[in-house]
Design a protein around this motif. Structure first.
Motif, PDB file in Angstrom:
ATOM      1  N   VAL A 176       0.728  -1.126  -0.103  1.00 49.58           N
ATOM      2  CA  VAL A 176       0.010   0.037   0.009  1.00 49.58           C
ATOM      3  C   VAL A 176       0.869   1.386   0.040  1.00 49.58           C
ATOM      4  O   VAL A 176       1.826   1.384   0.795  1.00 49.58           O
ATOM      5  N   ALA A 191       3.046   8.230   4.844  1.00 50.39           N
ATOM      6  CA  ALA A 191       3.111   7.162   5.954  1.00 50.39           C
ATOM      7  C   ALA A 191       4.449   6.618   6.206  1.00 50.39           C
ATOM      8  O   ALA A 191       4.577   5.403   6.386  1.00 50.39           O
ATOM      9  N   LEU A 192       5.452   7.320   5.995  1.00 46.78           N
ATOM     10  CA  LEU A 192       6.858   6.736   6.203  1.00 46.78           C
ATOM     11  C   LEU A 192       7.071   6.892   7.696  1.00 46.78           C
ATOM     12  O   LEU A 192       6.631   7.513   8.496  1.00 46.78           O
ATOM     13  N   PHE A 193       7.641   5.595   8.292  1.00 45.49           N
ATOM     14  CA  PHE A 193       8.050   5.482   9.586  1.00 45.49           C
ATOM     15  C   PHE A 193       9.131   6.679   9.801  1.00 45.49           C
ATOM     16  O   PHE A 193      10.212   6.884   9.514  1.00 45.49           O
ATOM     17  N   PHE A 238      11.789  -2.694   5.800  1.00 43.09           N
ATOM     18  CA  PHE A 238      10.812  -3.156   7.005  1.00 43.09           C
ATOM     19  C   PHE A 238      10.020  -4.353   6.773  1.00 43.09           C
ATOM     20  O   PHE A 238      10.013  -5.293   7.480  1.00 43.09           O
ATOM     21  N   GLY A 239       9.353  -4.180   5.363  1.00 44.83           N
ATOM     22  CA  GLY A 239       8.688  -5.496   5.121  1.00 44.83           C
ATOM     23  C   GLY A 239       9.676  -6.631   4.805  1.00 44.83           C
ATOM     24  O   GLY A 239       9.268  -7.788   5.188  1.00 44.83           O
ATOM     25  N   ARG A 244       9.099   1.186  -0.614  1.00 44.73           N
ATOM     26  CA  ARG A 244       8.689   0.480   0.633  1.00 44.73           C
ATOM     27  C   ARG A 244       7.698  -0.711   0.313  1.00 44.73           C
ATOM     28  O   ARG A 244       7.703  -1.818   0.734  1.00 44.73           O
ATOM     29  N   ALA A 245       6.604  -0.132  -0.334  1.00 51.67           N
ATOM     30  CA  ALA A 245       5.514  -1.195  -0.852  1.00 51.67           C
ATOM     31  C   ALA A 245       5.898  -2.138  -1.593  1.00 51.67           C
ATOM     32  O   ALA A 245       5.413  -3.298  -1.468  1.00 51.67           O
ATOM     33  N   PRO A 285       8.715  -6.004  -0.603  1.00 48.18           N
ATOM     34  CA  PRO A 285       8.517  -7.493  -0.388  1.00 48.18           C
ATOM     35  C   PRO A 285       7.813  -8.193  -1.543  1.00 48.18           C
ATOM     36  O   PRO A 285       7.266  -9.397  -1.274  1.00 48.18           O
TER      37      PRO A 285
END
Lengths: 360, 303, 262
Positions: free
Chosen positions: A84, A90-92, A103-104, A151-152, A155
């Motif tokens: 998503v 919505a980045l950490f 992260f994933g 990031r999305a 993974p």
């Protein structure tokens, strides 16, 4: 892309209500593997709700969700394999760019060495390799959006959901990022579902578009199809400007449009009952009232220009007809100067443009 | 098509199951705090209520009350006791006066701090917060140093020859209110400051552009929206004023002893637990009624 | 006229600030007075830390300071440990709100009543005269403070960060550990320190609950304030102030660091 028959995403009879508000009223939708699909609708149409149900952030009241043939609606978001990208990224904030992207992979327990390699690959894909150690608040809006994308994608999700990903960016950046997402899509081949309220974005980005209104899908089709053959007055009006004019069907595949004082050929079918004709502003032409009317087929319908909206390469006139109707007329401006100003007496001409008829 | 028909009926169950799982997590998160407040607050409060209607201590037993006796007459008797009534009156009056003085000082001062800028604002905010970090006893100690018979105020006045004998600044209503305001004032100040800061500066600008003068615009866009917060601030002030203990005991002398002081002396100095429990219970109930009434009125008017 | 009004306005503010700060400043100055009785240090007398040395050398004060510290740390830990899950649950479930209101309620009850009822409860639970008992009683105040701070902080967090973590494969607890908790660290520190300060300054409940071996510093100072005014009390109070200010300084530093653009 292994099997074209299995849709990447299949949603059936999906419904969700918030108190008295029905956000989704039974949506059926199939998205093909590898395609760029766009959910288009005004705010409150249920498009973000649909996305949240597919991602698993909320549970549906009824209906099913399948991703690549696997039923997922009972699964929590972390087991759906959906990437998503959020509107506000919505980045950490407490992690670097590389940690965000990794992260994933960490959640998948990927070995460290492979993880580092994969993060580097993903950052290279979005051309951010040199910013790996920055924190999100040190990045520009466009860079943050690209980190969110990487990031999305890291993974390797079966499906990538983009929630108004470009809404917070200025126009030029939006266009270049959109092109970049298309490039990334070509390289990665993941199925993308993009949610937007911007019809231009939808038409230019998607292989297919689904138009949502009040929790229902009004029409699904290729951009050209949805643009040229809107299935309802709503779709016709939402995708760009459209004149919706009362019309009477005539024998021989024509319809008489009173407002234009002309009979126009009809494209497609004629629905039963009272109908309106859809005529795009660019299909009409303005002339000075009473000039050149004799030589042409139609005499033209008189009116007064209310406003001329200049947009660089074109101008859109809002014309008040003597009958009380308002009509939009768009003209290309090869010489760069609008021919009419507000208050000009004009005649609206329609050539033999094909119109579509919709139920009134 | 058929697959869809088969799958759909299961979906509501799935949604319900998912929501149950989430709710279960919620219960797990709440359980420790709930257990704490039930075991260490609710049950002990009820125990105090029970003690208030127990019998007096049996000579020779280790407890200060006799739970085998149920004497519901204790409470009406206490409520009719002139001493209880007068102390409750003093307590409520002290709470009211403290609240009025605090709010009268807090609203303009909070507005001033809100408008202040730079290092001056830092100093003012520190002046609000620091006393809250200070032990009540330190404050009390400072007050004693200021107001005492040989305190700095009296020494100063005598030194200047303005008075011959020390002024009685001590052991009266003035001293008690002075202390309570000192103790309580930071609370309404912080609440009001937060509320003022929440105001949208653009509204102030809009009011100015619509022709309101600076004072008028400030009242309309900053002070008025903070009105509910001011109510909350007043409530907090009243609660603290009511619970006042240390100030009245040290600076007040018996005429200004509050319910809290009486409860303390009965429980810990005279060991009359039944009486102390009755004072505590009735005091809390009376104060609850006094505070709840205006709160209810405000709520009704808002809805 | 206008100028006079403005001057009066500033004067009022200075007066209020002075009012708020004066007892604090005076007692600190007195604690540094190099005499045997109460007095204000001047340039001629200078300052001395003697009274602090005396207080720190006194076993009674030392033991009280130690108890205060231990109880304060325990109170902070319990308050945050109970308050954080409650704040998280309150955000997600409507039915938690009455429970949360119940948890805040003790903050509205006079401490004399809380002390009395805690004494009854601890007698039954066998916690009377223990540091844990004192800490649990102080948590009646610490928990509302910690809860209110953490609730505000949790609400300010972007819920999409949790969504993002979930969609990247983190389960609910893992997402809390990886994303929510690190972002709440500044607020956790502030909540813990507020509870700590409330605990080391608490007097009335402690008067009910203290016993021979477990007495906090305020309960040791209390009889002296009531009956006599000696500079060693000022010094002991000064120690409490020092503790509180140090705690607040830590909170401020953590806050600044979290707010600083990186």
């Amino acid at each position: 892309m292994s099997d074209q028959a299995v849709p990447a995403l299949a949603v059936r009879s999906l419904a969700r209500r918030y108190g008295a508000v029905e956000a989704l009223r039974g949506v059926d939708l199939e998205v093909r593997a590898g395609e760029r699909f766009c959910l288009l609708g005004p705010s409150g149409s249920g498009k973000t709700t649909l996305l949240r149900l597919v991602a698993g952030f909320e549970a549906a009241d009824a209906g099913t969700v399948e991703i690549a043939g696997r039923r997922v609606d009972r699964l929590p978001p972390e087991r759906r394999g959906v990437g998503v990208v959020f509107q506000d990224y919505a980045l950490f904030p407490h992690r670097t760019v590389a940690e965000n992207v990794g992260f994933g992979l960490r959640m998948q327990r990927m070995a460290r060495a492979r993880r580092v390699e994969r993060v580097a690959d993903m950052l290279a894909l979005v051309r951010l390799g040199d910013l790996a150690d920055r924190r999100p608040d040190q990045l520009s809006g466009g860079q943050r959006q690209r980190v969110a994308l990487a990031r999305a994608l890291a993974p390797a999700p079966a499906l990538l959901l983009l929630d108004e990903p470009l809404a917070n960016l200025d126009r030029r950046l939006r266009e270049s990022l959109r092109a970049e997402i298309v490039d990334v899509h070509r390289q990665v081949g993941v199925t993308i579902v993009l949610v937007t309220h911007d019809q231009e974005e939808a038409l230019s980005f998607a292989d297919r578009v689904g138009v949502l209104r009040d929790g229902r899908l009004e029409q699904v089709g290729a951009p050209v199809e949805v643009w040229q053959r809107p299935a309802s007055r709503f779709v016709a009006g939402f995708l760009g400007e459209m004149n919706l004019l009362p019309a009477r069907p005539e024998p021989g595949g024509r319809a008489f449009v009173d407002a234009l004082g002309a009979s126009l050929p009809v494209a497609g079918e004629s629905p039963a009952g009272v109908v309106v004709a859809c005529v795009r502003p660019e299909a009409l032409r303005l002339e000075r009232d009473g000039v050149g009317s004799g030589a042409r087929a139609g005499a033209g319908v008189p009116g007064v220009v209310q406003h001329a909206a200049y947009a660089g390469g074109s101008v859109t006139y809002r014309v008040a007809m003597d009958t009380g109707l308002q009509m939009l007329v768009r003209a290309a401006l090869p010489d760069g100067r609008p021919a009419f100003a507000a208050g000009a007496q004009v005649a609206v001409h329609s050539e033999e443009v094909a119109c579509r008829l919709l139920p009134s | 098509m058929q697959a869809a028909a088969e799958l759909t009926p299961g979906a509501p169950g799935a949604a319900a199951a998912a929501r149950r799982a989430v709710a279960g997590r919620g219960l797990l998160l709440v359980a420790p705090a709930l257990l704490f407040v039930v075991v260490l607050f609710l049950v002990p409060f009820l125990a105090v209520a029970r003690i208030s209607v127990a019998g007096p201590a049996v000579p020779g037993s280790r407890t200060f009350f006799d739970l085998s006796v149920l004497a519901p007459g204790n409470l009406p008797a206490l409520a009719a006791d002139p001493l209880f009534r007068s102390v409750l009156g003093v307590t409520l009056r002290l709470g009211l006066v403290t609240t009025v003085v605090c709010m009268a000082v807090a609203v303009p001062f909070a507005a001033y701090v809100h408008r202040a800028r730079g290092w001056w604002k830092t100093v003012l905010v520190a002046a609000i917060i620091l006393p809250k970090l200070v032990n009540l006893l330190v404050l009390l100690y400072g007050v004693l140093l200021i107001l005492g018979n040989r305190g700095f105020l009296n020494q100063g006045l005598q030194g200047l020859g303005l008075v011959d004998r020390p002024l009685p600044l001590f052991g009266n209503l003035f001293a008690v209110v002075f202390t309570e305001v000192l103790v309580v004032l930071p609370y309404p100040l912080l609440v009001l400051l937060a509320a003022f800061s929440a105001a949208d500066a653009r509204q102030f600008d809009a009011a100015r552009s619509l022709g309101a003068g600076p004072v008028r615009a400030y009242l309309e866009t900053v002070i008025r929206p903070a009105w509910p917060a001011a109510g909350g601030a007043a409530l907090i002030t009243a609660v603290w004023g009511f619970g006042a203990f240390v100030g009245p005991l040290v600076l007040g002398n018996p005429p200004y002893y509050t319910v809290a002081v009486e409860v303390y002396t009965r429980a810990l100095e005279r060991l009359e637990w039944v009486d102390a429990a009755g004072w505590a219970l009735l005091g809390v109930l009376a104060f609850g009624a006094v505070v709840a009434l205006p709160a209810l009125v405000v709520r009704r008017r808002r809805s | 006229m206008r100028l006079a009004g403005r001057a009066a306005w500033h004067l009022l503010a200075v007066a209020v600030a002075a009012f708020l700060l004066s007892p604090l400043v005076l007692s600190v100055l007195v604690s540094l007075y190099p005499g045997r009785s109460i007095g204000l240090p001047t340039l001629a007398t200078g300052l001395t830390p003697d009274w602090y040395r005396i207080v720190l050398g006194d076993p009674l004060y030392r033991q009280g300071l130690l108890s205060s510290l231990a109880v304060g740390v325990l109170t902070a830990a319990i308050s945050v440990g109970l308050g954080l899950p409650l704040a998280v649950a309150e955000f997600r479930h409507r039915w938690v709100r009455p429970v949360a209101a119940l948890v805040v309620l003790p903050a509205l009850v006079p401490s004399v009543v809380l002390g009395m009822q805690s004494l009854v409860a601890f007698e039954m639970l066998g916690l009377r005269g223990t540091r844990l008992g004192l800490a649990l009683a102080h948590t009646l105040w610490g928990l509302p403070l910690a809860y209110l701070v953490l609730r505000a902080a949790y609400r300010r967090l972007d819920p999409r960060l949790r969504d993002a973590a979930r969609s990247l494969g983190a389960g609910p607890w893992r997402a809390g550990w990886e994303v929510t908790l690190p972002l709440l660290v500044p607020s956790l520190v502030v909540a813990a320190l507020l509870a700590f300060v409330a605990s080391i300054n608490e007097l009335v409940m402690s008067l009910f609950l203290a016993s021979g071996s477990v007495r906090t510093l305020p309960t040791i100072i209390w009889p002296q304030v009531r009956h006599a005014v000696r500079p060693d009390v000022a010094a002991a109070s000064g120690l409490l102030l020092l503790l509180a200010v140090a705690a607040a300084g830590v909170a401020l530093a953590v806050w600044r660091r979290a707010a600083r653009p990186r």
